[in-house]
Write an enzyme that holds these catalytic residues in place. Structure first.
Site, PDB file in Angstrom:
ATOM      1  N   ASN A 130     -41.529 -47.306 -44.226  1.00 31.79           N
ATOM      2  CA  ASN A 130     -41.952 -48.655 -44.581  1.00 31.79           C
ATOM      3  C   ASN A 130     -41.677 -48.873 -46.069  1.00 31.79           C
ATOM      4  O   ASN A 130     -42.373 -48.339 -46.928  1.00 31.79           O
ATOM      5  CB  ASN A 130     -43.445 -48.837 -44.273  1.00 31.79           C
ATOM      6  CG  ASN A 130     -43.838 -50.295 -44.187  1.00 31.79           C
ATOM      7  OD1 ASN A 130     -43.196 -51.146 -44.781  1.00 31.79           O
ATOM      8  ND2 ASN A 130     -44.905 -50.578 -43.461  1.00 31.79           N
TER       9      ASN A 130
ATOM     10  N   PHE B 231     -50.084 -57.467 -41.159  1.00 28.87           N
ATOM     11  CA  PHE B 231     -50.793 -56.194 -41.071  1.00 28.87           C
ATOM     12  C   PHE B 231     -52.263 -56.466 -41.358  1.00 28.87           C
ATOM     13  O   PHE B 231     -52.664 -56.665 -42.509  1.00 28.87           O
ATOM     14  CB  PHE B 231     -50.236 -55.154 -42.044  1.00 28.87           C
ATOM     15  CG  PHE B 231     -50.734 -53.764 -41.775  1.00 28.87           C
ATOM     16  CD1 PHE B 231     -50.532 -53.165 -40.539  1.00 28.87           C
ATOM     17  CD2 PHE B 231     -51.416 -53.044 -42.736  1.00 28.87           C
ATOM     18  CE1 PHE B 231     -50.986 -51.876 -40.276  1.00 28.87           C
ATOM     19  CE2 PHE B 231     -51.878 -51.765 -42.487  1.00 28.87           C
ATOM     20  CZ  PHE B 231     -51.662 -51.182 -41.257  1.00 28.87           C
TER      21      PHE B 231
ATOM     22  N   HIS C 142     -42.233 -50.622 -48.870  1.00 33.16           N
ATOM     23  CA  HIS C 142     -43.275 -51.578 -49.233  1.00 33.16           C
ATOM     24  C   HIS C 142     -42.824 -52.548 -50.319  1.00 33.16           C
ATOM     25  O   HIS C 142     -42.194 -52.153 -51.305  1.00 33.16           O
ATOM     26  CB  HIS C 142     -44.522 -50.837 -49.710  1.00 33.16           C
ATOM     27  CG  HIS C 142     -45.119 -49.918 -48.695  1.00 33.16           C
ATOM     28  ND1 HIS C 142     -45.673 -50.367 -47.523  1.00 33.16           N
ATOM     29  CD2 HIS C 142     -45.240 -48.564 -48.671  1.00 33.16           C
ATOM     30  CE1 HIS C 142     -46.122 -49.341 -46.823  1.00 33.16           C
ATOM     31  NE2 HIS C 142     -45.861 -48.231 -47.491  1.00 33.16           N
TER      32      HIS C 142
ATOM     33  N   LYS D 188     -20.614 -24.015 -39.510  1.00 34.49           N
ATOM     34  CA  LYS D 188     -20.134 -24.572 -40.772  1.00 34.49           C
ATOM     35  C   LYS D 188     -20.698 -25.988 -40.920  1.00 34.49           C
ATOM     36  O   LYS D 188     -20.438 -26.860 -40.094  1.00 34.49           O
ATOM     37  CB  LYS D 188     -18.604 -24.622 -40.818  1.00 34.49           C
ATOM     38  CG  LYS D 188     -18.037 -25.130 -42.131  1.00 34.49           C
ATOM     39  CD  LYS D 188     -18.310 -24.156 -43.274  1.00 34.49           C
ATOM     40  CE  LYS D 188     -17.282 -23.040 -43.302  1.00 34.49           C
ATOM     41  NZ  LYS D 188     -17.483 -22.138 -44.468  1.00 34.49           N
TER      42      LYS D 188
ATOM     43  N   GLN E 277     -45.058 -50.322 -36.124  1.00 36.72           N
ATOM     44  CA  GLN E 277     -45.094 -49.578 -34.865  1.00 36.72           C
ATOM     45  C   GLN E 277     -44.693 -50.472 -33.693  1.00 36.72           C
ATOM     46  O   GLN E 277     -43.916 -50.063 -32.806  1.00 36.72           O
ATOM     47  CB  GLN E 277     -46.506 -49.007 -34.614  1.00 36.72           C
ATOM     48  CG  GLN E 277     -46.890 -47.876 -35.547  1.00 36.72           C
ATOM     49  CD  GLN E 277     -47.602 -48.343 -36.797  1.00 36.72           C
ATOM     50  OE1 GLN E 277     -47.351 -49.446 -37.292  1.00 36.72           O
ATOM     51  NE2 GLN E 277     -48.485 -47.513 -37.333  1.00 36.72           N
TER      52      GLN E 277
ATOM     53  N   THR F 154     -17.384 -18.991 -39.674  1.00 37.82           N
ATOM     54  CA  THR F 154     -17.636 -20.418 -39.906  1.00 37.82           C
ATOM     55  C   THR F 154     -16.402 -21.091 -40.489  1.00 37.82           C
ATOM     56  O   THR F 154     -16.161 -22.275 -40.246  1.00 37.82           O
ATOM     57  CB  THR F 154     -18.853 -20.637 -40.822  1.00 37.82           C
ATOM     58  OG1 THR F 154     -18.562 -20.130 -42.131  1.00 37.82           O
ATOM     59  CG2 THR F 154     -20.091 -19.957 -40.263  1.00 37.82           C
ATOM     60  N   ASP F 155     -15.602 -20.351 -41.243  1.00 36.84           N
ATOM     61  CA  ASP F 155     -14.373 -20.914 -41.783  1.00 36.84           C
ATOM     62  C   ASP F 155     -13.415 -21.304 -40.662  1.00 36.84           C
ATOM     63  O   ASP F 155     -12.711 -22.313 -40.757  1.00 36.84           O
ATOM     64  CB  ASP F 155     -13.711 -19.913 -42.730  1.00 36.84           C
ATOM     65  CG  ASP F 155     -12.557 -20.538 -43.503  1.00 36.84           C
ATOM     66  OD1 ASP F 155     -12.815 -21.425 -44.341  1.00 36.84           O
ATOM     67  OD2 ASP F 155     -11.399 -20.152 -43.253  1.00 36.84           O
TER      68      ASP F 155
ATOM     69  N   ARG G  69     -46.117 -61.032 -44.743  1.00 36.14           N
ATOM     70  CA  ARG G  69     -45.632 -60.023 -45.691  1.00 36.14           C
ATOM     71  C   ARG G  69     -44.136 -59.796 -45.507  1.00 36.14           C
ATOM     72  O   ARG G  69     -43.555 -60.107 -44.463  1.00 36.14           O
ATOM     73  CB  ARG G  69     -46.371 -58.693 -45.505  1.00 36.14           C
ATOM     74  CG  ARG G  69     -46.093 -58.017 -44.179  1.00 36.14           C
ATOM     75  CD  ARG G  69     -46.651 -56.607 -44.126  1.00 36.14           C
ATOM     76  NE  ARG G  69     -46.346 -55.967 -42.834  1.00 36.14           N
ATOM     77  CZ  ARG G  69     -46.563 -54.687 -42.559  1.00 36.14           C
ATOM     78  NH1 ARG G  69     -47.076 -53.891 -43.485  1.00 36.14           N
ATOM     79  NH2 ARG G  69     -46.249 -54.187 -41.377  1.00 36.14           N
TER      80      ARG G  69
END
Length: 297
Positions: free
Chosen positions: A244, A158, A246, A12, A218, A57-58, A175
């Protein structure tokens, strides 16, 4: 050529469960999203529709709500272990159980300068997660968080990247770096102060993100995972996923204005997706700790 049934599980998904403690005038709240999945000899259900081994599942959903009352909800790792141990230990023929939990945090409303006893505001910034697997290989707990939105306005670079005829991105030594972090960490034991470790792992990751002069997202992930493993012997590995988010400096030159990294276009998509697994050498095998169900945790 034979056709066979491979790995399977059923359960569930996403039972929304809120537990309120009303034992005193100052109430407490725990707000969870719980997924259960059972593993075992369920091939007849798939191949022939035979439900004789299938716990509905109940019923799994009902068990989660009943345990919230009878066992209580403290750390979500503890709650997940209680459920998984029950399904494997008390329900034949279940041989394995996977419990995935999201927890949504709340903070008390402040009324007339004081915290209110029974009113809360939904709190961010992240969702806490836990994934618990109990099977023949043992008990495996993976703690985690997701949607931790974090940004720093400098301290990120970067440059020096590979270029070809399709490269248009310019290099930068200053940045904005932002992400919505997903982090998971696998424990080697269940004798853990879950809440304390969660708070400290988050603290370490935020510290590394903030203080590292990052040459790449990274590199930031590596330092985050490494620092967690250095601080916590009870953690075997850390897995990180960081989109990322940006932020591009907007061109204001058509309006006769300079823009020294002050006004940005926050791009929604596409985005870079950086992922890493940082492992402790010689760590115990993971077993099925990373075999997901609904993928909540």
């Amino acid at each position: 050529m034979a056709i066979i049934l491979g790995d399977n599980q059923y359960g569930k998904a996403e039972s929304r469960l809120v537990r309120i403690y009303r034992d005193s005038p100052r109430h407490e709240i725990r707000d969870l999203n719980v997924t259960t999945a059972l593993r075992g000899p369920f091939e007849p259900a798939y191949l022939a529709g035979d439900q004789s081994n299938v716990l509905p599942t109940d019923t799994q959903k009902n068990t989660a709500y009943a345990f919230a009352k009878s066992k209580g909800v403290e750390a979500i790792e503890t709650f997940g272990l209680e459920l998984a141990r029950h399904f494997v230990g008390d329900v034949s023929p279940v041989t394995g159980a996977r419990i995935e939990i999201e927890e949504y945090a709340w903070e008390r409303a402040v009324v007339n300068g004081a915290e209110h006893d029974h009113t809360w505001l939904r709190k961010g910034p992240e969702i806490r997660t836990a994934a618990i697997t109990v099977d023949a290989s043992g008990e495996h707990v993976v703690g985690g968080l997701k949607e931790l939105v974090i940004l720093k306005s400098t301290g990120s670079e970067f440059a020096g990247f590979l270029k070809d005829e399709y490269t248009t991105l310019g290099e930068t030594n200053d940045r904005v770096m932002a992400t919505a972090l997903k982090a998971q960490w696998r424990f080697t034991s269940t004798a853990v102060d879950w809440d304390a470790v969660y708070a400290d792992v988050k603290r370490i990751m935020v510290r590394e993100f903030a203080t590292l002069q990052s040459l790449a997202l990274q590199q930031t992930l590596w330092h985050m995972g490494k620092a967690v493993l250095e601080a916590h012997d009870e953690i075997a590995e850390v897995r990180l996923a960081a989109p990322n988010k940006h932020h591009f400096a907007y061109d204001l030159s058509p309006y006769g204005m300079d823009n020294p990294n002050e006004v940005f276009w926050a791009a929604d998509r596409p985005y870079g997706l950086i992922e890493a697994q940082i492992l402790r050498e010689g760590a115990a095998p993971a077993g099925d700790a990373w075999r997901v169900s609904a993928g909540l945790a």
